[in-house]
Structures are given as C-alpha cells and as structure tokens.
Scaffold this motif. Structure first.
Motif, PDB file in Angstrom:
ATOM      1  N   UNK A   1     -11.661 -11.471  -5.914  1.00 28.10           N
ATOM      2  CA  UNK A   1     -11.055 -10.193  -5.530  1.00 28.10           C
ATOM      3  C   UNK A   1     -10.186  -9.596  -6.633  1.00 28.10           C
ATOM      4  N   UNK A   2      -9.978 -10.334  -7.724  1.00 27.90           N
ATOM      5  CA  UNK A   2      -9.022  -9.906  -8.755  1.00 27.90           C
ATOM      6  C   UNK A   2      -9.652  -9.014  -9.810  1.00 27.90           C
ATOM      7  N   UNK A   3      -8.829  -8.105 -10.345  1.00 26.73           N
ATOM      8  CA  UNK A   3      -9.217  -7.365 -11.544  1.00 26.73           C
ATOM      9  C   UNK A   3      -8.827  -8.134 -12.797  1.00 26.73           C
TER      10      UNK A   3
ATOM     11  N   UNK B   1       0.834  -1.216   0.000  1.00 29.31           N
ATOM     12  CA  UNK B   1       0.000   0.000   0.000  1.00 29.31           C
ATOM     13  C   UNK B   1       0.864   1.261   0.000  1.00 29.31           C
ATOM     14  N   UNK B   2       2.016   1.165   0.614  1.00 31.54           N
ATOM     15  CA  UNK B   2       2.927   2.324   0.699  1.00 31.54           C
ATOM     16  C   UNK B   2       3.688   2.518  -0.617  1.00 31.54           C
ATOM     17  N   UNK B   3       4.127   1.431  -1.251  1.00 33.83           N
ATOM     18  CA  UNK B   3       5.097   1.547  -2.336  1.00 33.83           C
ATOM     19  C   UNK B   3       4.521   1.379  -3.744  1.00 33.83           C
ATOM     20  N   UNK B   4       3.386   0.718  -3.888  1.00 32.05           N
ATOM     21  CA  UNK B   4       2.874   0.452  -5.239  1.00 32.05           C
ATOM     22  C   UNK B   4       2.425   1.740  -5.906  1.00 32.05           C
ATOM     23  N   UNK B   5       2.702   1.864  -7.206  1.00 36.01           N
ATOM     24  CA  UNK B   5       2.230   3.031  -7.947  1.00 36.01           C
ATOM     25  C   UNK B   5       0.822   2.772  -8.480  1.00 36.01           C
ATOM     26  N   UNK B   6       0.689   1.783  -9.346  1.00 36.66           N
ATOM     27  CA  UNK B   6      -0.596   1.553 -10.021  1.00 36.66           C
ATOM     28  C   UNK B   6      -1.309   0.274  -9.613  1.00 36.66           C
ATOM     29  N   UNK B   7      -0.565  -0.698  -9.093  1.00 38.99           N
ATOM     30  CA  UNK B   7      -1.242  -1.957  -8.789  1.00 38.99           C
ATOM     31  C   UNK B   7      -0.332  -2.984  -8.163  1.00 38.99           C
TER      32      UNK B   7
ATOM     33  N   UNK C   1      -3.835 -19.649  -1.491  1.00 37.18           N
ATOM     34  CA  UNK C   1      -4.938 -18.736  -1.808  1.00 37.18           C
ATOM     35  C   UNK C   1      -5.459 -17.983  -0.581  1.00 37.18           C
ATOM     36  N   UNK C   2      -5.514 -18.637   0.580  1.00 38.22           N
ATOM     37  CA  UNK C   2      -6.039 -17.963   1.767  1.00 38.22           C
ATOM     38  C   UNK C   2      -5.183 -16.758   2.146  1.00 38.22           C
ATOM     39  N   UNK C   3      -3.871 -16.968   2.179  1.00 38.42           N
ATOM     40  CA  UNK C   3      -2.967 -15.874   2.551  1.00 38.42           C
ATOM     41  C   UNK C   3      -2.949 -14.795   1.476  1.00 38.42           C
ATOM     42  N   UNK C   4      -3.007 -15.198   0.195  1.00 37.41           N
ATOM     43  CA  UNK C   4      -2.997 -14.193  -0.875  1.00 37.41           C
ATOM     44  C   UNK C   4      -4.301 -13.386  -0.854  1.00 37.41           C
ATOM     45  N   UNK C   5      -5.421 -14.058  -0.609  1.00 34.59           N
ATOM     46  CA  UNK C   5      -6.702 -13.337  -0.526  1.00 34.59           C
ATOM     47  C   UNK C   5      -6.681 -12.344   0.636  1.00 34.59           C
ATOM     48  N   UNK C   6      -6.059 -12.752   1.742  1.00 35.41           N
ATOM     49  CA  UNK C   6      -5.950 -11.820   2.878  1.00 35.41           C
ATOM     50  C   UNK C   6      -5.058 -10.635   2.520  1.00 35.41           C
ATOM     51  N   UNK C   7      -3.987 -10.905   1.778  1.00 32.19           N
ATOM     52  CA  UNK C   7      -3.109  -9.814   1.345  1.00 32.19           C
ATOM     53  C   UNK C   7      -3.895  -8.799   0.508  1.00 32.19           C
ATOM     54  N   UNK C   8      -4.657  -9.303  -0.450  1.00 33.63           N
ATOM     55  CA  UNK C   8      -5.427  -8.408  -1.322  1.00 33.63           C
ATOM     56  C   UNK C   8      -6.434  -7.597  -0.495  1.00 33.63           C
ATOM     57  N   UNK C   9      -7.117  -8.254   0.429  1.00 33.83           N
ATOM     58  CA  UNK C   9      -8.121  -7.553   1.244  1.00 33.83           C
ATOM     59  C   UNK C   9      -7.464  -6.467   2.096  1.00 33.83           C
ATOM     60  N   UNK C  10      -6.303  -6.783   2.668  1.00 38.79           N
ATOM     61  CA  UNK C  10      -5.621  -5.786   3.510  1.00 38.79           C
ATOM     62  C   UNK C  10      -5.097  -4.613   2.691  1.00 38.79           C
ATOM     63  N   UNK C  11      -4.586  -4.900   1.484  1.00 35.57           N
ATOM     64  CA  UNK C  11      -4.119  -3.813   0.615  1.00 35.57           C
ATOM     65  C   UNK C  11      -5.299  -2.928   0.224  1.00 35.57           C
ATOM     66  N   UNK C  12      -6.397  -3.540  -0.153  1.00 35.90           N
ATOM     67  CA  UNK C  12      -7.564  -2.775  -0.610  1.00 35.90           C
ATOM     68  C   UNK C  12      -8.185  -1.971   0.538  1.00 35.90           C
ATOM     69  N   UNK C  13      -8.012  -2.422   1.755  1.00 31.96           N
ATOM     70  CA  UNK C  13      -8.515  -1.638   2.894  1.00 31.96           C
ATOM     71  C   UNK C  13      -7.741  -0.331   3.029  1.00 31.96           C
ATOM     72  N   UNK C  14      -6.509  -0.325   2.515  1.00 34.46           N
ATOM     73  CA  UNK C  14      -5.686   0.889   2.552  1.00 34.46           C
ATOM     74  C   UNK C  14      -5.809   1.697   1.260  1.00 34.46           C
ATOM     75  N   UNK C  15      -5.779   1.020   0.113  1.00 35.34           N
ATOM     76  CA  UNK C  15      -5.824   1.714  -1.186  1.00 35.34           C
ATOM     77  C   UNK C  15      -6.594   0.874  -2.202  1.00 35.34           C
ATOM     78  N   UNK C  16      -7.301   1.536  -3.084  1.00 39.69           N
ATOM     79  CA  UNK C  16      -8.073   0.813  -4.104  1.00 39.69           C
ATOM     80  C   UNK C  16      -7.167   0.501  -5.298  1.00 39.69           C
ATOM     81  N   UNK C  17      -6.245  -0.439  -5.107  1.00 41.41           N
ATOM     82  CA  UNK C  17      -5.274  -0.754  -6.153  1.00 41.41           C
ATOM     83  C   UNK C  17      -5.797  -1.840  -7.086  1.00 41.41           C
TER      84      UNK C  17
END
Ligand code: SF4
Length: 207
Positions: free
Chosen positions: A122-124, A61-67, A79-95
C-alpha cells in the motif's frame, strides 16, 4: 469493528519526514533495538495510547496537506492496524503514504507476515533498514547511510533525481515556550546536546 493502533505521537504538518507537508504518526513499540536509537522513548510496547484506527484515519484525511508518514517505533510491528489506517485514509483521499521500518525490504518480502506484505503493497515510499550509529550520515529523511529510500510507486518518481542530503530539523515553539523538534538529526549524538541546549535556553530565560 475498527482496529486499535498503539500511537506514541502525531503531528499534522511535518516538512522533514518525506515529500511536502505530511501528517506524521509515530507508533509506539519496536523490537529491533538499534544502538543509540534517536527515539528510545518509543521502543517499549507499553507506552503510548490505543487509538481507534477509524478515528485516526478521519483526522489524517481532514488535516494532512500532501501525505501521511508512519514512523515510530516500528510501523511493521503493528502492520495490520497500520495497513487498515492507510486503507481508510485512501478511501477518503488519495494521499501519498511513506513508512519507515528497521527491517529491510528484502526481509519483509521474503519473511513478512500477510499483514506486513499488505502494508508494503500500500506504500508509495519505504525507508528501510536499522539505524547504524557507525554509519551516521546527513542523508535525506534517514539517519545512517545503510538506510534506503524505495520509491514503490510512480507518485514521487522525481525524487530520484534530487540531491540526497539532510532535510534538516523542524522546530516549533508553543505558547507556553516549550520547544518541540521533528526530523532526523544529521549527526550522531545531536539529540542529547540539542535538548540540553534547549533546556539551558529555557532555564536562562526563566521558563
Ligand atoms: S528500528 Fe527505529 S525505532 Fe526501532 S530501535 Fe531502530 S531506530 Fe529505534
């Protein structure tokens, strides 16, 4: 308590694995076993390091520019840990989030675990299918022609009209003269030739 993700490597600004400049997480471990996989060092589940997902999400969330791009290894093997990663990132930024998988989307939809289906939802963008060396092609963000880009949300709808050609490779030279490259080689067997050549250049230059 946050989950742990087995991570092989990360990069904060990759321009050749998805739209724009993306933080990339390569996870460790893959059970699919494509012949001539471009990242064989990330197939064993024993390698890499365990990273707390909350910590990694803060960094993304701090370092990503576009995604965020999640590659590997096989992201859907964790998948469980990756899904949690995506959810936590999205809680900070809509990447924007793109993930690779060696499974097909049909397989994940029909036979995927609850965690795998949660990650898929959760994926685009999903880049799916195993790497088939016999079908190697210079196509965008993929290694072989059987692999597909699925636009799962409208975020990157414009991509469908763009030419499907190799995004090329990204090279970086560190202060100690080591060379790192990122991306999907557009021709088969490029990695050993490239790394041999880079080694020759380093030796010739006396590094
Ligand atoms: S799915 Fe990806 S990481 Fe796994 S063996 Fe195939 S190319 Fe390698």
């Amino acid at each position: 308590m946050t989950a742990l993700l087995r991570v092989a490597e990360t990069h904060p600004a990759c321009h050749v694995l998805g739209p724009g400049s993306r933080f990339v997480v390569w996870v460790q471990g893959c059970g699919i076993g494509c012949r001539e996989c471009v990242s064989p060092q990330w197939i064993p589940f024993e390698g890499g390091r365990d990273v707390p997902v909350a910590e990694l999400a803060e960094q993304v969330a701090r370092e990503a520019a576009d995604g965020l791009t999640i590659s590997g290894g096989e992201p859907f093997a964790q998948a469980g840990a990756v899904a949690e990663l995506v959810a936590r990132v999205r809680a900070r930024r809509d990447l924007s989030v793109l993930a690779y998988t060696g499974y097909t989307i049909e397989h994940l939809r029909r036979h995927g675990s609850a965690d795998q289906r949660r990650l898929l939802a959760a994926l685009d963008v999903l880049v799916d299918g195993p790497y088939l060396v016999g079908r190697q092609a210079a196509v965008r963000w993929r290694g072989s022609a059987n692999q597909r880009i699925h636009l799962l949300t409208d975020r990157h709808a414009g991509l469908a009209a763009e030419p499907d050609e190799s995004a090329g490779l990204q090279f970086e030279v560190a202060a100690d003269a080591t060379v790192r490259w990122l991306g999907v080689p557009p021709v088969a067997g490029l990695r050993p030739r490239l790394e041999e050549r880079l080694g020759l250049i380093a030796r010739e230059a006396g590094f």
